[in-house]
Design an enzyme around this catalytic site. Sequence first.
Site, short mmCIF file in Angstrom:
data_model
loop_
_atom_site.label_atom_id
_atom_site.label_comp_id
_atom_site.label_asym_id
_atom_site.label_seq_id
_atom_site.Cartn_x
_atom_site.Cartn_y
_atom_site.Cartn_z
N THR A 15 0.83 -1.38 -0.10
CA THR A 15 0.06 0.10 -0.02
C THR A 15 0.97 1.39 0.22
O THR A 15 0.59 2.20 -0.63
CB THR A 15 -0.95 0.03 1.10
OG1 THR A 15 -1.85 -1.36 1.06
CG2 THR A 15 -1.79 1.34 1.49
N ASP A 59 1.70 -6.58 -4.52
CA ASP A 59 0.99 -6.82 -3.23
C ASP A 59 1.57 -7.93 -2.56
O ASP A 59 1.60 -9.05 -2.93
CB ASP A 59 -0.64 -6.97 -3.47
CG ASP A 59 -1.70 -6.71 -2.56
OD1 ASP A 59 -2.30 -5.89 -2.61
OD2 ASP A 59 -1.46 -7.49 -1.56
N ASP A 92 -0.01 -7.01 4.82
CA ASP A 92 -0.69 -8.21 4.86
C ASP A 92 0.03 -9.61 5.13
O ASP A 92 -0.09 -10.37 6.12
CB ASP A 92 -1.74 -8.61 3.53
CG ASP A 92 -2.45 -7.59 3.25
OD1 ASP A 92 -3.09 -6.74 4.44
OD2 ASP A 92 -3.10 -7.32 2.29
N THR A 278 -0.22 -22.18 19.26
CA THR A 278 -1.74 -21.75 19.60
C THR A 278 -2.41 -20.72 18.59
O THR A 278 -1.80 -19.89 18.21
CB THR A 278 -1.74 -21.19 21.31
OG1 THR A 278 -2.84 -20.77 21.46
CG2 THR A 278 -0.47 -19.96 21.15
N1 ASP Z 1 -2.68 -5.59 0.38
C1 ASP Z 1 -1.51 -4.65 0.88
C2 ASP Z 1 -0.37 -5.58 0.88
O1 ASP Z 1 -0.09 -6.25 1.90
C3 ASP Z 1 -1.90 -4.03 2.42
C4 ASP Z 1 -0.78 -3.21 2.80
O2 ASP Z 1 0.25 -2.91 2.29
O3 ASP Z 1 -0.60 -2.72 3.88
O4 ASP Z 1 0.54 -5.35 -0.19
#
Ligand code: ASP
Length: 342
Positions: A15, A59, A92, A278
């Site tokens: 992002t 991404d 992510d 866990t």
């Molecule tokens: N979908 C994005 C990624 O992980 C979310 C982010 O960058 O915060 O590349």
Amino acid sequence: MKTSSNILLIYTGGTIGMIKDFETGALKAFNFDELLQNIPELKLLEHNIDTISFTKPIDSSNMKPDFWLQMADIIEEKYEDYDGFVVLHGSDTMSYSASALSFMFENLSKPVIFTGSQLPIGDLRTDAKENLITSIQIAGLQKNGKPVITEVGLYFEYKLYRGNRTTKINAEHFQAFASMNYAALVESGVHLAVNYSALWKPNRRRKMKLHRGLEDRIALVKIFPGINRSLLEHIFAKEDLRGIILETYGSGNAPTEEWFVELVKETISRGVLVVNVTQCIGGSVAMGQYETSTQLKKAGVISGKDITTEAAVAKVMYLLAKDLSPKVFKTIFETSLRGEIT
Ligand code: ASP
């Protein structure tokens, strides 16, 4: 003594460097040079910053071991030329990547700081600038001419954590990560407060070594009430399966039904390594504490102790590639290699 450091900024995507597609409204990656134009503040920093970008930024939902190797190869190749590394990465899967790199680099004596953001850098309310600028400052910290941070860290919203201790806990808040079982390494307020006693102590006489092998024939299975027997049997029976990470309840508990216990036993006797972690975001597996985990212990299940699922995935991939005997694998898995378990 010099106070400025040479920092390499590695852009992988996420992002932080995305813009909105005006037609669809979806976020997509954009050119890294444009990203830098959005942060003129970088020029004000006392450190020398060079940048390198993935040819095709991703991404981080598309993250995989091949990309971990790409990042690691860049760092290994430039290791002597820089005092620290900052990796811009989507949030992510950032905890998985930070965990993976922590295992891949043995005897790291320089900082590798992962960061990203919840809003793109061009957004007025972005969290990207603070995350990026402070990450660079932390990567540039020195004491007696040596880097202060000598491990893989993850910086987000005023805190630097040990990377392999983190989990993404929020898709909305700027405070998107937590490290439930280990204290923050640095907190950013008016000053950068370094928690020296929590830092990884490197053995500087040992040479940094990159381990490139990663085994991906593994499964991550989350136990839930009513889990289907035949589906589970099907997964466990896959003949080239080499390891299973079992996400169990609480302190490592799972159903005591005979079919389940027998399935685990039979799978382990085939040479598949089964690790117990866990589902809780804090606390530890303690097999034998309840009847519902005693059976797993007896079957030879390996304890993940207080490891995160993200770090367990990375550690299983890393250790399986070493072709250890099941006994040695268990001993090493249950020992802290990079500060991932207490
Ligand atoms: N979908 C994005 C990624 O992980 C979310 C982010 O960058 O915060 O590349």
